[in-house]
Scaffold this motif. Structure first.
Motif, PDB file in Angstrom:
ATOM      1  N   GLY A 128       1.051  -1.615  -0.332  1.00  0.00           N
ATOM      2  CA  GLY A 128      -0.264   0.266  -0.481  1.00  0.00           C
ATOM      3  C   GLY A 128       0.536   1.445   0.355  1.00  0.00           C
ATOM      4  O   GLY A 128       0.166   2.209   0.158  1.00  0.00           O
ATOM      5  N   ASN A 129       1.969   1.406  -0.440  1.00  0.00           N
ATOM      6  CA  ASN A 129       3.064   2.403  -0.338  1.00  0.00           C
ATOM      7  C   ASN A 129       4.041   2.121  -0.971  1.00  0.00           C
ATOM      8  O   ASN A 129       4.129   0.845  -1.309  1.00  0.00           O
ATOM      9  N   SER A 130       4.435   3.186  -2.213  1.00  0.00           N
ATOM     10  CA  SER A 130       5.586   3.232  -2.819  1.00  0.00           C
ATOM     11  C   SER A 130       7.076   3.287  -2.205  1.00  0.00           C
ATOM     12  O   SER A 130       8.467   2.632  -3.372  1.00  0.00           O
ATOM     13  N   ARG A 131       7.390   3.577  -0.721  1.00  0.00           N
ATOM     14  CA  ARG A 131       8.297   4.373  -0.261  1.00  0.00           C
ATOM     15  C   ARG A 131       9.538   5.102  -2.026  1.00  0.00           C
ATOM     16  O   ARG A 131       9.844   5.810  -1.493  1.00  0.00           O
ATOM     17  N   THR A 132       8.325   6.205  -2.389  1.00  0.00           N
ATOM     18  CA  THR A 132       8.517   7.830  -3.126  1.00  0.00           C
ATOM     19  C   THR A 132       7.480   8.784  -2.493  1.00  0.00           C
ATOM     20  O   THR A 132       5.919   8.552  -2.684  1.00  0.00           O
ATOM     21  N   ILE A 133       8.354   9.831  -2.877  1.00  0.00           N
ATOM     22  CA  ILE A 133       8.151  11.187  -2.415  1.00  0.00           C
ATOM     23  C   ILE A 133       8.036  11.821  -3.831  1.00  0.00           C
ATOM     24  O   ILE A 133       8.775  11.579  -4.911  1.00  0.00           O
ATOM     25  N   ALA A 134       6.848  12.533  -4.662  1.00  0.00           N
ATOM     26  CA  ALA A 134       7.201  13.671  -5.482  1.00  0.00           C
ATOM     27  C   ALA A 134       7.318  14.699  -5.352  1.00  0.00           C
ATOM     28  O   ALA A 134       6.340  15.264  -3.965  1.00  0.00           O
ATOM     29  N   VAL A 135       8.094  15.326  -6.792  1.00  0.00           N
ATOM     30  CA  VAL A 135       8.234  17.363  -6.077  1.00  0.00           C
ATOM     31  C   VAL A 135       7.685  17.071  -7.425  1.00  0.00           C
ATOM     32  O   VAL A 135       8.023  17.005  -7.921  1.00  0.00           O
ATOM     33  N   GLU A 156      16.398  10.860   0.629  1.00  0.00           N
ATOM     34  CA  GLU A 156      16.981   9.916   0.212  1.00  0.00           C
ATOM     35  C   GLU A 156      17.843   8.528   1.857  1.00  0.00           C
ATOM     36  O   GLU A 156      18.076   7.448   1.422  1.00  0.00           O
ATOM     37  N   ALA A 157      18.390   9.837   2.877  1.00  0.00           N
ATOM     38  CA  ALA A 157      18.715   9.789   3.755  1.00  0.00           C
ATOM     39  C   ALA A 157      17.459   7.947   4.794  1.00  0.00           C
ATOM     40  O   ALA A 157      18.398   7.485   5.429  1.00  0.00           O
ATOM     41  N   ALA A 158      16.038   8.462   4.477  1.00  0.00           N
ATOM     42  CA  ALA A 158      15.398   8.275   5.262  1.00  0.00           C
ATOM     43  C   ALA A 158      14.788   6.944   4.314  1.00  0.00           C
ATOM     44  O   ALA A 158      14.776   5.646   4.426  1.00  0.00           O
ATOM     45  N   GLY A 159      15.931   6.305   2.777  1.00  0.00           N
ATOM     46  CA  GLY A 159      15.366   5.649   2.398  1.00  0.00           C
ATOM     47  C   GLY A 159      13.812   5.443   1.059  1.00  0.00           C
ATOM     48  O   GLY A 159      13.322   4.178   0.384  1.00  0.00           O
ATOM     49  N   PHE A 160      13.569   6.526   0.780  1.00  0.00           N
ATOM     50  CA  PHE A 160      13.121   6.309   0.416  1.00  0.00           C
ATOM     51  C   PHE A 160      13.284   7.433  -1.120  1.00  0.00           C
ATOM     52  O   PHE A 160      14.605   7.728  -1.390  1.00  0.00           O
TER      53      PHE A 160
END
Length: 332
Positions: A58-65, A87-91
């Protein structure tokens, strides 16, 4: 050849859905079937992609900008602050721009629908603010970076534009300047009004006038700043200081002053706003009000990551302080 989830399902005589449930620890699979699937996974050497597992959970571990344009000179520093934190958080990061207007937003919205990312960081949305507000109402976690005075009713990271304008005024007046010229920017940006308000308030406190003809408009670019100040000089307007509401405008003003034979800072002191790299490469180096752009990116990214960890996102903006950086164009 890469082993796929379909290979595992075929060898174990189960569906791909069953394999996915085993991979993600779902309890809907009986123990015997689960053991068989795990044995096949080991036998075939199947390695699930982290993205596939994340989507199944249920998550992609990705953040959009979302940014207005990569050509804006301070976007890179904000993006670096975001990237360092995410990136330090592994996303991972997905980058979208608004260069093509509605077409860009349609492509971006399709990625929202496809659940390609878990949350959004929007840098200076401008005309896209309405679309971003709609996504917020639909439940997309998001944080706005540098609201440019637009003040939306959702989480944002901003800076002290009014205080920045005020500190520029105090500095110029304290150094003996009494007739400043203010070069503004696009009127649709609330930050333009905020910076002008802070500057004007200090002059009012000192009982000094700021006549309408001493407030001139530009479009926040170097050529516009140069043209605007050149016109002011050609009109015979007298001023001993220039406060430009961004550094690009200030660099343009510097060119116009030099072309007219005005010495900076001897004849005219010059203050900008932002502290872009160009502020340190011009001669004389530019006194300017620094926006903490890297920190703004870091802060917004941290807010979103904390939200994924269970911390609520608050609609009130987080406001980071500006700082006057004194250099040769307007010394003490």
């Amino acid at each position: 050849m890469r082993v796929t989830i379909a290979d595992v399902a075929r060898t174990a005589a189960v569906s791909k859905t069953t394999v996915s449930r085993v991979l993600n620890g779902k309890g809907e699979v009986d123990s015997g079937t689960a053991d068989r699937v795990r044995h096949v996974i080991t036998e075939l050497g199947y390695v699930p992609s982290s993205r596939a597992v994340s989507l199944a959970r249920g998550n992609s571990r990705t953040i959009a900008v979302l940014v207005p344009s990569l050509t804006w000179p301070w976007v890179s520093e904000m993006l670096q602050g975001v990237a360092d934190t995410v990136e330090a958080a592994g996303f991972g990061l997905l980058l979208f721009t608004c260069n093509r207007g509605e077409e860009s937003m349609a492509q971006f919205t399709s990625q929202v629908s496809a659940r390609a990312f878990d949350g959004l960081l929007a840098i200076v949305p401008g005309e896209t603010l309405g679309a971003i507000e709609a996504l917020h109402r639909q439940g997309l976690p998001l944080v706005l970076i540098d609201d440019q005075g637009q003040r939306p009713d959702f989480p944002a990271v901003a800076t002290t534009n009014v205080a920045g304008g005020a500190v520029a005024a105090h500095h110029l007046l304290d150094s003996g300047r009494r007739t400043p010229l203010v070069v503004t920017g696009p009127q649709q940006y609330g930050c333009v009004q905020d910076r002008l308000t802070g500057f004007r308030d200090v002059l009012r406190e000192r009982q000094l006038p700021l006549p309408p003809e001493h407030v001139v408009a530009s479009d926040f670019t170097v050529p516009s700043g140069e043209q605007t100040v050149r016109r002011a000089l050609e009109s015979g307007l007298r001023f001993d200081a220039v406060f430009a509401l961004n550094d690009q405008t200030a660099v343009g003003a510097l060119r116009a002053l030099r072309a007219a034979g005005r010495r900076v800072p001897d004849d005219v002191a010059l203050v900008g706003f932002d502290d872009l790299p160009m502020a340190r490469t011009v001669d004389p180096q530019l006194t300017t009000v620094r926006q903490p752009m890297h920190a703004m990116g870091e802060t917004a990214a941290t807010m979103l990551l904390n939200h994924f960890g269970g911390t609520s996102l608050q609609p009130e903006p987080v406001v980071l302080p500006t700082e006057l950086i004194v250099r040769a164009s307007a010394p003490v």
